[in-house]
Design an enzyme around this catalytic site. Structure first.
Site, PDB file in Angstrom:
ATOM      1  CB  THR A  14      -0.993   0.118   1.427  1.00 20.47           C
ATOM      2  OG1 THR A  14      -0.212  -0.191   2.422  1.00 20.47           O
ATOM      3  CG2 THR A  14      -1.950  -1.167   1.248  1.00 20.47           C
ATOM      4  CE  LYS A  16       7.364  -1.414  -4.061  1.00 20.39           C
ATOM      5  NZ  LYS A  16       7.786  -2.375  -4.940  1.00 20.39           N
ATOM      6  CG  ASP A  76      12.536  -5.698  -9.441  1.00 19.78           C
ATOM      7  OD1 ASP A  76      12.319  -6.121  -8.534  1.00 19.78           O
ATOM      8  OD2 ASP A  76      13.761  -5.977  -9.944  1.00 19.78           O
TER       9      ASP A  76
END
Length: 205
Positions: A14, A16, A76
């Site tokens: 959450t 992010k 990533d």
């Protein structure tokens, strides 16, 4: 009012989602409804086996877009430590063996650097962010946040290696910065900012 564009963020973290929401708000981009993986039907997610952050981010974004039909953003990211030849790199989340054990990963990096003098503790957080639009464009960008590894963890904000990462020009660790300060400087913030024009165009469609 047109319906907002639903944009899948390929994460269950959450923090992010909140970070991307803050980046969009700061850039004045509206008309995008962010949804996380917890808000869409489950689909098989490919393992992160890419050799680079870009490979992994693009694979995650392609999977998300193909499975849901929604435009998808994936990232990533990890820590590259100079004295460890750029490791843990893409292995950052599972450096100590298990996946996502922040305390164990951080402890291992500190142990590996125990004999390294202050002048050679350089490191950078790196983030690759990919945007995939079904039947449309693919874009991958990279953000980097240089700094150094502290001798011990400090602060309780952020996540991952934040407590031992001291950004360039700072005395505080990344875990001691406010969320706004971190967004303005962080690797993911820098990468996401490069996607703002693409996301603004998406919202305007």
């Amino acid at each position: 009012m047109p319906e907002p564009v639903r944009l899948l963020v390929a994460s269950r973290n959450t923090k992010k989602l909140k970070e991307l929401r803050r980046v969009l708000e700061a850039a004045g981009v509206s008309g995008i409804d962010l949804v996380g993986l917890n808000e869409v039907p489950e689909f098989p997610e490919a393992p992160e086996t890419g050799a680079t952050f870009e490979d992994n981010a693009l694979a995650k974004a392609r999977d998300g877009a193909a499975a849901t039909g929604l435009p998808c953003v994936a990232d990533d990211s990890g820590l590259e430590v100079d004295a460890l030849n750029g490791m843990p790199g893409v292995l950052s989340a599972r450096w100590s063996g298990g996946h996502g054990d922040d305390a164990a990963n951080t402890s291992l990096v500190l142990a590996q650097l125990s004999d390294v003098p202050d002048g050679r503790r350089g490191a950078a957080f790196v983030s690759a962010c990919a945007l995939v639009v079904p039947g449309g464009a693919e874009r991958v960008v990279r953000g980097s946040w240089p700094g150094a590894i502290a001798r011990e963890p400090r602060g309780d904000g952020g996540f991952g290696y934040d407590p031992v990462f001291v950004p360039e020009g700072e005395r505080r660790s990344a875990a001691e910065l406010t969320p706004e300060e971190k967004d303005a400087a962080s690797h993911r913030g820098r990468a996401l900012a490069q996607l703002v024009p693409d996301l603004a165009a998406l919202a305007a469609r």
